[in-house]
Design an enzyme around this catalytic site. Structure first.
Site, PDB file in Angstrom:
ATOM      1  N   CYS A   1      -5.300 -40.218  37.780  1.00 22.73           N
ATOM      2  CA  CYS A   1      -4.644 -39.006  38.161  1.00 22.73           C
ATOM      3  C   CYS A   1      -3.727 -38.442  37.118  1.00 22.73           C
ATOM      4  O   CYS A   1      -3.626 -37.387  36.622  1.00 22.73           O
ATOM      5  CB  CYS A   1      -3.633 -39.065  39.435  1.00 22.73           C
ATOM      6  SG  CYS A   1      -2.985 -40.547  39.605  1.00 22.73           S
TER       7      CYS A   1
ATOM      8  N   GLY B   1       0.426 -40.924  45.276  1.00 23.94           N
ATOM      9  CA  GLY B   1      -0.547 -41.483  44.281  1.00 23.94           C
ATOM     10  C   GLY B   1      -0.946 -42.923  44.375  1.00 23.94           C
ATOM     11  O   GLY B   1      -1.864 -43.512  44.158  1.00 23.94           O
TER      12      GLY B   1
ATOM     13  N   HIS C   1       2.536 -35.414  40.283  1.00 24.44           N
ATOM     14  CA  HIS C   1       3.110 -35.946  38.925  1.00 24.44           C
ATOM     15  C   HIS C   1       3.629 -35.193  37.986  1.00 24.44           C
ATOM     16  O   HIS C   1       3.023 -34.005  37.783  1.00 24.44           O
ATOM     17  CB  HIS C   1       1.868 -36.766  38.401  1.00 24.44           C
ATOM     18  CG  HIS C   1       1.359 -37.595  39.303  1.00 24.44           C
ATOM     19  ND1 HIS C   1       1.895 -38.357  40.476  1.00 24.44           N
ATOM     20  CD2 HIS C   1       0.377 -38.731  38.969  1.00 24.44           C
ATOM     21  CE1 HIS C   1       1.138 -39.395  40.965  1.00 24.44           C
ATOM     22  NE2 HIS C   1       0.299 -39.575  40.144  1.00 24.44           N
TER      23      HIS C   1
END
Ligand SMILES: NC(=O)c1ccc[n+]([C@@H]2O[C@H](COP(=O)([O-])OP(=O)(O)OC[C@H]3O[C@@H](n4cnc5c(N)ncnc54)[C@H](OP(=O)(O)O)[C@@H]3O)[C@@H](O)[C@H]2O)c1
Length: 332
Positions: free
Chosen positions: A126, A157, A239
């Site tokens: 990711c 995540g 993120h």
């Protein structure tokens, strides 16, 4: 295309199903596969409830495309079986990312590798995806020699068990939130500079993934010097990454923005003081680049802040985009 989703009950799998609802290339209902734990769970799809079932070899017969999002071990077990049954597997785990026979694909950068690919196609990590979305276009114009990154990675995540744990720790804070559980140290109101197993030179696995995957996607070797410190932060979704690039050619924020604003799926913020935050962009498919500014005293170096939803562009959306390439669909 007849499609199966392995890991359908997970955070990423559920996002994949939501995205598949809008895919014109999908034929019939997707087959929802999980472990025995979630067999029988119902998930809404295009207004009807579909039922998850425990994965078995028979499930891949007659399926053209399988989106896998069920962890590395599950993928290592089932991807060869699905591929042997004639499925193209788009795998979201780390199991196949460094296999030289498996393309590692971000459609905006190297989507052609997904065309006519039988067998397995790997979705990158990711963090890697959002970093290369910003750095690779700059590399093509200015020649990136060095890339130094600090990531600030969301709890989602690490999957739904991690999300449940931090919600509980946050409710219990300050009492009973000091016991380490899913994470190696308490995560609520904290920052952990350690994601994954320990690696050489004092590193952690997530940092090594970013390094190797970036070079692979950008088709570069160790002449591209990369450093990464990956941190977990108490953010639910999205993120962030603070990035410094050093280029061969002189680069300015204006020149970089002119390149990045043309990249599909990248949203730039021109004001060097302006930025997006994880909370603001959660739920969107794009990658957001802000705080683009000169590294003071270095005409070849630039700093920027890059944010994306880890469950979407970092996982489900990138995988569904790859599936669209496989299906011969024009990219959106
Ligand atoms: N979360 C992210 O931001 C992100 C980003 C990039 C890549 N990934 C990768 O995507 C994968 C899934 O992540 P996630 O966050 O969605 O995790 P998650 O919320 O924990 O979901 C895991 C899914 O995998 C299934 N599963 C687990 N073991 C299985 C087995 N032995 N057989 C069949 N199904 C099994 C689970 O089914 P049950 O419900 O039956 O347990 C569930 O559907 C992981 O490989 C992860 O590394 C995640």
């Amino acid at each position: 295309m007849r499609t199966a989703v392995l890991g359908a009950s997970g955070l990423v799998g559920r996002k994949m199903l939501t995205l598949l609802e809008d895919c014109s290339w999908l034929s019939g209902d997707p087959v929802l596969l999980t472990s025995a734990r979630s067999a029988g769970t119902e998930i809404s799809f295009r207004g009807r409830n579909l039922t998850c079932r425990e994965v078995s070899a028979e499930d891949f017969a007659g399926v053209d495309l399988a989106l896998f999002s069920a962890g590395g071990g599950t993928s290592r077990q089932w991807a060869p079986i699905a591929a042997a049954a004639g499925c193209v597997v788009v795998d979201n785990s780390s199991a196949w990312r460094m296999d030289p026979l498996v393309p590692l694909v971000v459609p905006e950068i190297n989507g052609q590798l997904a065309k006519s690919q039988p067998g397995i196609i790997a979705n990158p990590n990711c963090s890697t995806i959002q970093i290369v979305m910003a750095v690779s276009p700059l590399d093509k114009v200015f020649g990136v020699k060095e890339c130094h990154v600090t990531t600030l990675q969301a709890i989602s995540g690490a999957g739904q068990a991690a999300v449940q744990e931090i919600l509980q720790q946050t409710r219990d804070f300050p009492e009973d939130s000091n016991s380490a559980g899913f994470f190696p140290r308490p995560m609520a109101y904290n920052v952990l500079p350690a994601i994954g197993a320990k690696t050489e030179f004092g590193g952690y696995e997530e940092e090594t993934k970013v390094l190797h995957e970036m070079r692979r996607i950008m088709d570069r070797k160790d002449d591209l010097h990369i450093t990464c410190t990956a941190t977990r932060v108490p953010v639910l979704d999205g993120h962030s990454a603070a990035i410094r690039v050093v280029c061969e050619k002189a680069i300015t924020p204006q020149k970089a923005l002119a390149v990045l604003e043309k990249v599909p799926g990248v949203i730039v913020t021109a004001d060097p003081h302006d930025f997006h935050t994880a909370r603001e962009i959660a739920g969107n498919n794009d990658v957001y680049v802000g705080r683009v500014r000169q590294d003071p005293g270095c005409e070849r170096s630039l700093l920027m802040w890059v944010v994306a939803d880890n469950l979407l562009k970092g996982a489900a959306w990138n995988a569904v985009q790859i599936a669209g390439v496989v299906a011969g669909e024009k990219r959106r």
